[in-house]
Design an enzyme around this catalytic site. Structure first.
Site, PDB file in Angstrom:
ATOM      1  N   HIS A 221       8.004   7.238   8.949  1.00 57.20           N
ATOM      2  CA  HIS A 221       8.644   7.465   7.766  1.00 57.20           C
ATOM      3  C   HIS A 221      10.433   7.923   8.097  1.00 57.20           C
ATOM      4  O   HIS A 221      10.405   8.274   9.117  1.00 57.20           O
ATOM      5  CB  HIS A 221       8.267   8.543   6.573  1.00 57.20           C
ATOM      6  CG  HIS A 221       6.882   7.925   5.878  1.00 57.20           C
ATOM      7  ND1 HIS A 221       6.828   7.687   4.487  1.00 57.20           N
ATOM      8  CD2 HIS A 221       5.787   7.624   6.642  1.00 57.20           C
ATOM      9  CE1 HIS A 221       5.712   7.189   4.577  1.00 57.20           C
ATOM     10  NE2 HIS A 221       4.941   7.125   5.436  1.00 57.20           N
TER      11      HIS A 221
ATOM     12  N   HIS B 195       2.942   4.846  12.835  1.00 53.69           N
ATOM     13  CA  HIS B 195       3.288   4.534  11.230  1.00 53.69           C
ATOM     14  C   HIS B 195       4.337   5.651  10.961  1.00 53.69           C
ATOM     15  O   HIS B 195       4.060   6.859  11.069  1.00 53.69           O
ATOM     16  CB  HIS B 195       2.093   4.671  10.408  1.00 53.69           C
ATOM     17  CG  HIS B 195       2.570   4.611   8.852  1.00 53.69           C
ATOM     18  ND1 HIS B 195       2.347   3.711   8.038  1.00 53.69           N
ATOM     19  CD2 HIS B 195       2.774   5.687   8.105  1.00 53.69           C
ATOM     20  CE1 HIS B 195       2.883   4.018   6.912  1.00 53.69           C
ATOM     21  NE2 HIS B 195       2.992   5.281   6.748  1.00 53.69           N
TER      22      HIS B 195
ATOM     23  N   CYS C  18       3.935   9.356   0.459  1.00 55.65           N
ATOM     24  CA  CYS C  18       2.559   9.919   0.251  1.00 55.65           C
ATOM     25  C   CYS C  18       2.589  10.854  -1.160  1.00 55.65           C
ATOM     26  O   CYS C  18       3.618  11.869  -1.089  1.00 55.65           O
ATOM     27  CB  CYS C  18       1.949  10.632   1.233  1.00 55.65           C
ATOM     28  SG  CYS C  18       0.280  11.345   0.936  1.00 55.65           S
TER      29      CYS C  18
ATOM     30  N   ASN D  85       9.014   4.648   3.761  1.00 55.77           N
ATOM     31  CA  ASN D  85       8.754   4.273   5.005  1.00 55.77           C
ATOM     32  C   ASN D  85       9.965   3.862   5.777  1.00 55.77           C
ATOM     33  O   ASN D  85      11.016   3.569   5.130  1.00 55.77           O
ATOM     34  CB  ASN D  85       7.716   3.095   4.966  1.00 55.77           C
ATOM     35  CG  ASN D  85       6.310   3.519   4.342  1.00 55.77           C
ATOM     36  OD1 ASN D  85       5.532   3.762   5.015  1.00 55.77           O
ATOM     37  ND2 ASN D  85       6.103   3.444   3.001  1.00 55.77           N
TER      38      ASN D  85
ATOM     39  N   ARG E 290       0.912  -1.216   0.074  1.00 55.02           N
ATOM     40  CA  ARG E 290      -0.180  -0.126   0.224  1.00 55.02           C
ATOM     41  C   ARG E 290       0.830   1.136  -0.062  1.00 55.02           C
ATOM     42  O   ARG E 290       1.205   1.827  -1.134  1.00 55.02           O
ATOM     43  CB  ARG E 290      -0.954  -0.055   1.386  1.00 55.02           C
ATOM     44  CG  ARG E 290      -2.255   0.640   1.018  1.00 55.02           C
ATOM     45  CD  ARG E 290      -2.085   2.416   1.233  1.00 55.02           C
ATOM     46  NE  ARG E 290      -1.460   2.720   2.810  1.00 55.02           N
ATOM     47  CZ  ARG E 290      -1.190   3.852   3.252  1.00 55.02           C
ATOM     48  NH1 ARG E 290      -1.342   4.838   2.559  1.00 55.02           N
ATOM     49  NH2 ARG E 290      -0.885   4.132   4.368  1.00 55.02           N
ATOM     50  N   ASP E 291       1.457   1.805   1.185  1.00 62.36           N
ATOM     51  CA  ASP E 291       2.132   2.972   1.133  1.00 62.36           C
ATOM     52  C   ASP E 291       3.297   3.015   0.377  1.00 62.36           C
ATOM     53  O   ASP E 291       3.665   3.572  -0.181  1.00 62.36           O
ATOM     54  CB  ASP E 291       2.538   3.203   2.542  1.00 62.36           C
ATOM     55  CG  ASP E 291       2.869   4.622   3.039  1.00 62.36           C
ATOM     56  OD1 ASP E 291       2.955   5.248   1.813  1.00 62.36           O
ATOM     57  OD2 ASP E 291       2.849   5.111   4.122  1.00 62.36           O
TER      58      ASP E 291
END
Length: 306
Positions: free
Chosen positions: A206, A204, A237, A246, A12-13
């Site tokens: 980065h 979450h 993002c 990430n 996903r990310d």
């Protein structure tokens, strides 16, 4: 399982900013590789508009290709109640209802003010629970916003404590830009835990400013029970200028050493990350992956060059 749970968010990310699409069958294969290795939870896609985030346009096809047992360990990113309905209709069991703490980023990312997303959450919760699934509250830009700057922690706490978020099983706070430092992460995670009402708190992060692992460990020390990472530090993002990859799954695992991790398993995950990043034409930002490939033969976690 003792210690924090590692959730890999590569699919996903991790894929959001990639210029080269990954075939659906390749995604399904990677899900199975990660689950077989012992990774407890995965984030496997998003219901964001396919024209805006093309690498994730086949998320429902990925969901349809997995077994119910596999889907029990997988999460799908959603932003509206309608997204929840579509995800559970396809077979998803777990959804991550995400919106931004800052209005400016929520408008850039989802196209509405934060209050609008919050007001819609009870319907999202109802759709998820009626289907027998789980739903998380995920708060992007919990530390800084690319448009508004530093975010007031009290704004985060007001959302977490809002009755409209009841029914969610977890609260995930996101350092979307990777600009937070460990003292900030630890302080916010602790305060979120105090108002979360027994919900699991996750972090979450980065690694934009090189604080990814340090921030994750600070979160764990303050009570975080879930950490997100992506293979090779892939990701970022598309609606957050300044965001980069990430925190690397490999780096988090080497720091955490969960019971299911062995040197052989870590080496296998490093290899999976190397193959994926080479296929996508993306750099590998994992320092642990570099360590695994070193020639320090006396150290049990090294595997040497491939």
């Amino acid at each position: 399982m003792t210690g924090p749970v590692l959730r890999d968010v590569t699919l996903r990310d991790g894929l959001q900013l990639t210029g080269k699409p990954l075939p659906t069958e390749r995604k399904i294969g990677l899900v199975r590789t990660l689950l077989a290795a012992g990774v407890p939870e995965l984030e496997i896609g998003s219901l964001a508009r396919g024209d805006l985030v093309p690498p994730l346009a086949d998320t429902l096809d990925v969901v349809a290709g997995l077994t119910p047992e596999e889907l029990e360990r997988c999460w799908v990113w959603v932003a509206t109640p309608r997204h929840v309905q579509k995800a559970v209709a396809a077979g998803a069991r777990n959804v991550q209802y995400c919106f931004s703490v800052s209005d400016a980023h929520n408008n850039a990312n989802i196209g509405r003010d934060t209050e609008v997303s919050l007001a819609a959450m009870p319907d999202a919760v109802r759709f998820a629970l009626d289907a027998g699934g789980r739903i998380q509250l995920c708060l992007a830009t919990a530390f800084t916003c690319p448009f508004e700057g530093p975010v007031d922690p009290d704004r985060v706490l007001r959302i977490v404590g809002d009755p409209r978020t009841e029914g969610s099983c977890d609260v995930i706070v996101c350092d979307t830009l990777g600009q937070a430092v460990p003292s900030e992460v630890g302080a916010l995670v602790e305060r979120v835990g105090e108002v979360a009402g027994g919900r699991r708190v996750g972090f979450h992060g980065h690694d934009t400013w090189g604080q990814g692992v340090a921030n994750a460990m600070a979160a764990v020390s303050s009570g975080a029970a879930l950490l997100d990472g992506a293979l090779g530090g892939l990701g970022g993002c598309p609606f957050a200028p300044g965001a980069s990859g990430n925190t690397a799954t490999e780096d988090l695992l080497f720091a955490l050493r969960p019971q299911w991790l062995s040197p052989a398993v870590l080496a296998g995950l490093v290899g999976a990350g190397e193959d994926l990043l080479a296929e996508l034409g993306e750099p590998n930002r994992s320092r642990a992956a570099q360590g695994v490939r070193s020639r320090a033969e006396a150290f049990p976690w090294t595997a040497g060059p491939r």
